[in-house]
Design a protein around this motif. Structure first.
Motif, PDB file in Angstrom:
ATOM      1  N   MET A   8      46.162  -4.383  31.002  1.00 30.31           N
ATOM      2  CA  MET A   8      45.912  -5.725  30.471  1.00 30.31           C
ATOM      3  C   MET A   8      44.971  -5.666  29.276  1.00 30.31           C
ATOM      4  SD  MET A   8      45.846  -7.802  34.129  1.00 30.31           S
ATOM      5  CE  MET A   8      44.125  -7.907  34.056  1.00 30.31           C
ATOM      6  N   ALA A   9      43.938  -4.844  29.378  1.00 28.87           N
ATOM      7  CA  ALA A   9      42.969  -4.736  28.291  1.00 28.87           C
ATOM      8  C   ALA A   9      43.599  -4.108  27.049  1.00 28.87           C
ATOM      9  CB  ALA A   9      41.763  -3.915  28.743  1.00 28.87           C
ATOM     10  N   ILE A  10      44.496  -3.168  27.255  1.00 24.86           N
ATOM     11  CA  ILE A  10      45.146  -2.495  26.123  1.00 24.86           C
ATOM     12  C   ILE A  10      46.176  -3.399  25.450  1.00 24.86           C
ATOM     13  CG2 ILE A  10      46.721  -0.621  25.488  1.00 24.86           C
ATOM     14  CD1 ILE A  10      45.341   1.090  27.640  1.00 24.86           C
ATOM     15  N   PHE A  11      47.013  -4.064  26.252  1.00 19.53           N
ATOM     16  CA  PHE A  11      48.168  -4.764  25.702  1.00 19.53           C
ATOM     17  C   PHE A  11      47.925  -6.232  25.348  1.00 19.53           C
ATOM     18  CE2 PHE A  11      50.282  -1.093  27.545  1.00 19.53           C
ATOM     19  CZ  PHE A  11      51.238  -0.797  26.569  1.00 19.53           C
ATOM     20  N   SER A  12      46.901  -6.875  25.906  1.00 16.69           N
ATOM     21  CA  SER A  12      46.670  -8.289  25.583  1.00 16.69           C
ATOM     22  C   SER A  12      46.423  -8.536  24.100  1.00 16.69           C
ATOM     23  CB  SER A  12      45.511  -8.849  26.417  1.00 16.69           C
ATOM     24  OG  SER A  12      45.892  -9.011  27.758  1.00 16.69           O
ATOM     25  N   PRO A  13      45.554  -7.749  23.438  1.00 10.93           N
ATOM     26  CA  PRO A  13      45.394  -7.962  21.989  1.00 10.93           C
ATOM     27  C   PRO A  13      46.676  -7.692  21.201  1.00 10.93           C
ATOM     28  CG  PRO A  13      43.555  -6.686  22.879  1.00 10.93           C
ATOM     29  CD  PRO A  13      44.596  -6.756  23.962  1.00 10.93           C
ATOM     30  N   ILE A  14      47.436  -6.675  21.634  1.00 11.08           N
ATOM     31  CA  ILE A  14      48.700  -6.359  20.945  1.00 11.08           C
ATOM     32  C   ILE A  14      49.678  -7.517  21.084  1.00 11.08           C
ATOM     33  CG2 ILE A  14      50.705  -4.808  20.935  1.00 11.08           C
ATOM     34  CD1 ILE A  14      48.801  -2.595  21.983  1.00 11.08           C
ATOM     35  N   CYS A  15      49.788  -8.051  22.299  1.00 14.76           N
ATOM     36  CA  CYS A  15      50.708  -9.169  22.545  1.00 14.76           C
ATOM     37  C   CYS A  15      50.225 -10.430  21.833  1.00 14.76           C
ATOM     38  CB  CYS A  15      50.841  -9.425  24.037  1.00 14.76           C
ATOM     39  SG  CYS A  15      51.604  -8.048  24.944  1.00 14.76           S
ATOM     40  N   GLY A  16      48.907 -10.578  21.736  1.00 10.58           N
ATOM     41  CA  GLY A  16      48.368 -11.703  20.984  1.00 10.58           C
ATOM     42  C   GLY A  16      48.775 -11.644  19.519  1.00 10.58           C
ATOM     43  N   ARG A  17      48.674 -10.459  18.926  1.00 13.87           N
ATOM     44  CA  ARG A  17      49.095 -10.298  17.527  1.00 13.87           C
ATOM     45  C   ARG A  17      50.584 -10.586  17.379  1.00 13.87           C
ATOM     46  NH1 ARG A  17      46.122  -5.400  17.996  1.00 13.87           N
ATOM     47  NH2 ARG A  17      44.020  -5.567  17.117  1.00 13.87           N
ATOM     48  N   LEU A  18      51.378 -10.096  18.330  1.00 14.21           N
ATOM     49  CA  LEU A  18      52.826 -10.349  18.274  1.00 14.21           C
ATOM     50  C   LEU A  18      53.128 -11.842  18.310  1.00 14.21           C
ATOM     51  CD1 LEU A  18      54.280  -7.573  20.628  1.00 14.21           C
ATOM     52  CD2 LEU A  18      54.581  -7.761  18.146  1.00 14.21           C
ATOM     53  N   SER A  19      52.325 -12.601  19.063  1.00 10.84           N
ATOM     54  CA  SER A  19      52.583 -14.042  19.185  1.00 10.84           C
ATOM     55  C   SER A  19      52.289 -14.802  17.902  1.00 10.84           C
ATOM     56  CB  SER A  19      51.764 -14.630  20.350  1.00 10.84           C
ATOM     57  OG  SER A  19      50.391 -14.687  20.038  1.00 10.84           O
ATOM     58  N   ASP A  20      51.573 -14.160  16.955  1.00  7.76           N
ATOM     59  CA  ASP A  20      51.375 -14.768  15.635  1.00  7.76           C
ATOM     60  C   ASP A  20      52.617 -14.633  14.770  1.00  7.76           C
ATOM     61  OD1 ASP A  20      48.737 -15.609  16.057  1.00  7.76           O
ATOM     62  OD2 ASP A  20      47.920 -13.653  15.469  1.00  7.76           O
ATOM     63  N   ARG A  21      53.509 -13.716  15.164  1.00  5.80           N
ATOM     64  CA  ARG A  21      54.700 -13.425  14.353  1.00  5.80           C
ATOM     65  C   ARG A  21      56.007 -13.751  15.058  1.00  5.80           C
ATOM     66  NH1 ARG A  21      51.030  -9.258  13.997  1.00  5.80           N
ATOM     67  NH2 ARG A  21      50.243  -8.774  11.912  1.00  5.80           N
ATOM     68  N   MET A  22      55.994 -13.768  16.386  1.00 12.90           N
ATOM     69  CA  MET A  22      57.219 -13.974  17.162  1.00 12.90           C
ATOM     70  C   MET A  22      57.114 -15.245  17.992  1.00 12.90           C
ATOM     71  SD  MET A  22      57.854 -10.099  18.599  1.00 12.90           S
ATOM     72  CE  MET A  22      59.202 -10.681  19.653  1.00 12.90           C
ATOM     73  N   SER A  23      58.209 -15.613  18.621  1.00  9.14           N
ATOM     74  CA  SER A  23      58.245 -16.781  19.496  1.00  9.14           C
ATOM     75  C   SER A  23      57.369 -16.547  20.725  1.00  9.14           C
ATOM     76  CB  SER A  23      59.686 -17.059  19.933  1.00  9.14           C
ATOM     77  OG  SER A  23      59.723 -17.909  21.045  1.00  9.14           O
ATOM     78  N   THR A  24      56.403 -17.441  20.958  1.00  5.54           N
ATOM     79  CA  THR A  24      55.568 -17.333  22.154  1.00  5.54           C
ATOM     80  C   THR A  24      56.418 -17.516  23.408  1.00  5.54           C
ATOM     81  OG1 THR A  24      55.002 -19.683  21.971  1.00  5.54           O
ATOM     82  CG2 THR A  24      53.486 -18.115  20.972  1.00  5.54           C
ATOM     83  N   ARG A  25      57.457 -18.332  23.302  1.00  9.83           N
ATOM     84  CA  ARG A  25      58.351 -18.573  24.443  1.00  9.83           C
ATOM     85  C   ARG A  25      59.012 -17.274  24.896  1.00  9.83           C
ATOM     86  NH1 ARG A  25      64.095 -19.691  24.153  1.00  9.83           N
ATOM     87  NH2 ARG A  25      64.859 -20.812  25.996  1.00  9.83           N
ATOM     88  N   THR A  26      59.513 -16.493  23.947  1.00 15.18           N
ATOM     89  CA  THR A  26      60.185 -15.241  24.274  1.00 15.18           C
ATOM     90  C   THR A  26      59.230 -14.236  24.897  1.00 15.18           C
ATOM     91  OG1 THR A  26      61.749 -15.565  22.453  1.00 15.18           O
ATOM     92  CG2 THR A  26      61.530 -13.323  23.331  1.00 15.18           C
ATOM     93  N   LEU A  27      58.059 -14.089  24.288  1.00 15.22           N
ATOM     94  CA  LEU A  27      57.086 -13.118  24.785  1.00 15.22           C
ATOM     95  C   LEU A  27      56.582 -13.501  26.174  1.00 15.22           C
ATOM     96  CD1 LEU A  27      55.019 -12.585  21.512  1.00 15.22           C
ATOM     97  CD2 LEU A  27      56.440 -10.872  22.639  1.00 15.22           C
ATOM     98  N   ALA A  28      56.145 -14.760  26.328  1.00 17.83           N
ATOM     99  CA  ALA A  28      55.573 -15.197  27.602  1.00 17.83           C
ATOM    100  C   ALA A  28      56.609 -15.148  28.724  1.00 17.83           C
ATOM    101  CB  ALA A  28      55.009 -16.608  27.467  1.00 17.83           C
ATOM    102  N   SER A  29      57.828 -15.564  28.435  1.00 21.64           N
ATOM    103  CA  SER A  29      58.882 -15.555  29.457  1.00 21.64           C
ATOM    104  C   SER A  29      59.246 -14.127  29.859  1.00 21.64           C
ATOM    105  CB  SER A  29      60.124 -16.295  28.948  1.00 21.64           C
ATOM    106  OG  SER A  29      59.812 -17.619  28.585  1.00 21.64           O
TER     107      SER A  29
END
Length: 453
Positions: free
Chosen positions: A304-325
């Protein structure tokens, strides 16, 4: 170092601190109970009074932050939290200890209800996901590392050291805010505070949370009924008052905001008890020591500590719906695999599932938080942050309440002895199945928010 970076550091430390307190104190309860000769009920209240106070006051302080200033409420909250921590290190009696923990919880509500709002106020939309990802990584790390670090502190320095660590960190954070954070953010300056709505919110959340923890007893059912009755009164009042505590139009007319919060509530309801259940499984079924169990469970928070910042950055560029789902679907798979555990399940399998679960958490949480904060106007940042934090606290309570209910049905009011290991294991398997099914519903809720998110 510029003020934005200071704010990120401050909110990251505090995002770790409050959840760490919640989870680490559970490890110290046996030591506290022995020192003060406390009953199981008193011990339960020492653990839950913080969470209850935090959840109950979250919405009120989120709204006050929008009206009077987010930094002002956050800074005051750090003082209240630090004072509550210091007092809790030297409680004269159990009732006073419970009161001190409630004070600490009120401070926690002031911090958690405004931290995300401050970050969202300071950082532009194209950087929001990145900083929220860092914040969420810290929150999850606090929740998950709490049992490990709390156990070490309790064993090496005594249970009071947990509170003194919080005092030290609180003073450092307060000093940083005082010296380096000069700006203020008010989204609803001049608006009247809905005090009656705040009281109704307390009358809703407190009976519901206590009631869930008391199931399947009759008083638990009665408290839940009181909570739902108060909820109806809250909805009636908030739809009619000129300046509501919680603008219900955010739920009725803002699909992304409503479904993202629902998905968060479901996610926490289905996952918060996982480390609790696996800790019991490892100690009772596998014969691990508390420290061995903690070191095994650490695989999840590391991911969680490693991937949360990475996923946060992705959500600035990709659909939050796709990532979260996708993250929620990954959690479904992990919980389904955990439902297969037996007394013979190899530890590498368990660690592998925890890795999958940690990545799923990261994929869901950072983008989902970004979606919630991005779905509202700046004047609603405080209440949006507080609403999401309330979903977290309520979900955590529901998760433990569901686990307690299933244990009561399978084990009764008995200690987990070797003779009861088979029904204990059955109850754990059933709980993971229930949580997986709950996350299936959460996946659909996440997908239903729409392609625009």
């Amino acid at each position: 170092m510029n003020p934005k970076q200071i704010i990120l550091i401050v909110t990251t430390i505090s995002a770790f601190l409050a959840p760490f307190m919640t989870s680490s104190i559970n490890v110290a309860l046996p030591s506290i109970g022995r020192e003060f000769a406390l009953t199981s009920v008193e011990l339960g209240w020492i653990a839950s009074s913080y969470l209850l106070a935090s959840a109950a006051f979250m919405l009120a302080f989120g709204k006050l932050a929008d009206i009077y200033g987010r930094k002002r409420i956050y800074r005051a909250g750090m003082l209240v939290y630090t004072a509550g921590s210091a007092l809790s290190a030297f409680p004269p009696s159990a009732p006073v200890f419970i009161a001190f923990r409630a004070i600490q919880g009120i401070g926690g509500a002031m911090i958690l209800g405004t931290g995300v709002a401050i970050l969202t106020s300071v950082y532009p939309g194209n950087q929001r996901g990145k900083v929220l990802g860092i914040n969420i990584a810290s929150t999850y790390s606090g929740l998950s590392f709490g049992p490990v670090l709390g156990g070490i502190l309790t064993e090496q320095f005594g249970w009071r050291s947990i509170f003194w660590l919080n005092v030290f960190a609180g003073l450092v954070i307060f000093a940083l805010i005082l010296l380096f954070v000069k700006d203020e953010w008010k989204g609803a300056a001049g608006e009247r505070f809905d005090a009656f709505g705040a009281v109704l919110s307390w009358m809703t959340l407190i009976p519901l949370m206590i009631g869930v923890s008391r199931l399947p007893k009759v008083d638990g059912t009665l408290l839940i009924c009181v909570g739902f009755a108060s909820l109806l009164g809250f909805i009636f009042w908030e739809n009619r008052v000129a300046a509501p505590l919680l603008n219900l139009h955010l739920f009725a007319q803002n699909r992304v905001f409503a479904l993202s919060n629902l998905a968060a509530l479901i996610n926490y309801s289905a996952t918060f008890a996982v480390s609790f259940l696996l800790s019991l499984y490892l100690q009772y079924i596998k014969g691990f020591s508390p420290q061995q169990a903690g070191m095994t469970l650490i695989a999840q928070p590391v991911m969680m500590a490693i991937f949360s910042p990475i996923c946060g950055r992705l959500s600035d560029r990709m659909s939050t719906r796709t990532l979260a789902s996708s993250g929620m679907a990954m959690i479904v798979v992990a919980l389904g695999l955990l439902a297969l555990i037996t007394a013979q399940t190899p530890i590498p399998f368990l660690v592998g599932v925890l890795v999958l679960l940690g990545i799923g958490f990261a994929l869901f949480s950072s983008p989902n938080t970004n979606a919630v904060m991005g779905a509202v106007e700046p004047r609603f940042y405080g209440i949006a942050s507080a609403t999401l934090a309330t979903m977290r606290s309520t979900g955590q309570t529901l998760s433990l309440g569901i686990a307690t209910l299933v244990f009561a049905l399978f084990l009764g009011n008995n200690k987990i002895t070797p003779e009861l290991h088979p029904p204990f294991l059955q109850s754990v398997q059933l709980l993971f199945l229930l949580f997986a099914a709950l996350c299936v519903v959460g996946t659909f809720a996440s997908l239903a928010r729409g392609k625009q998110s």
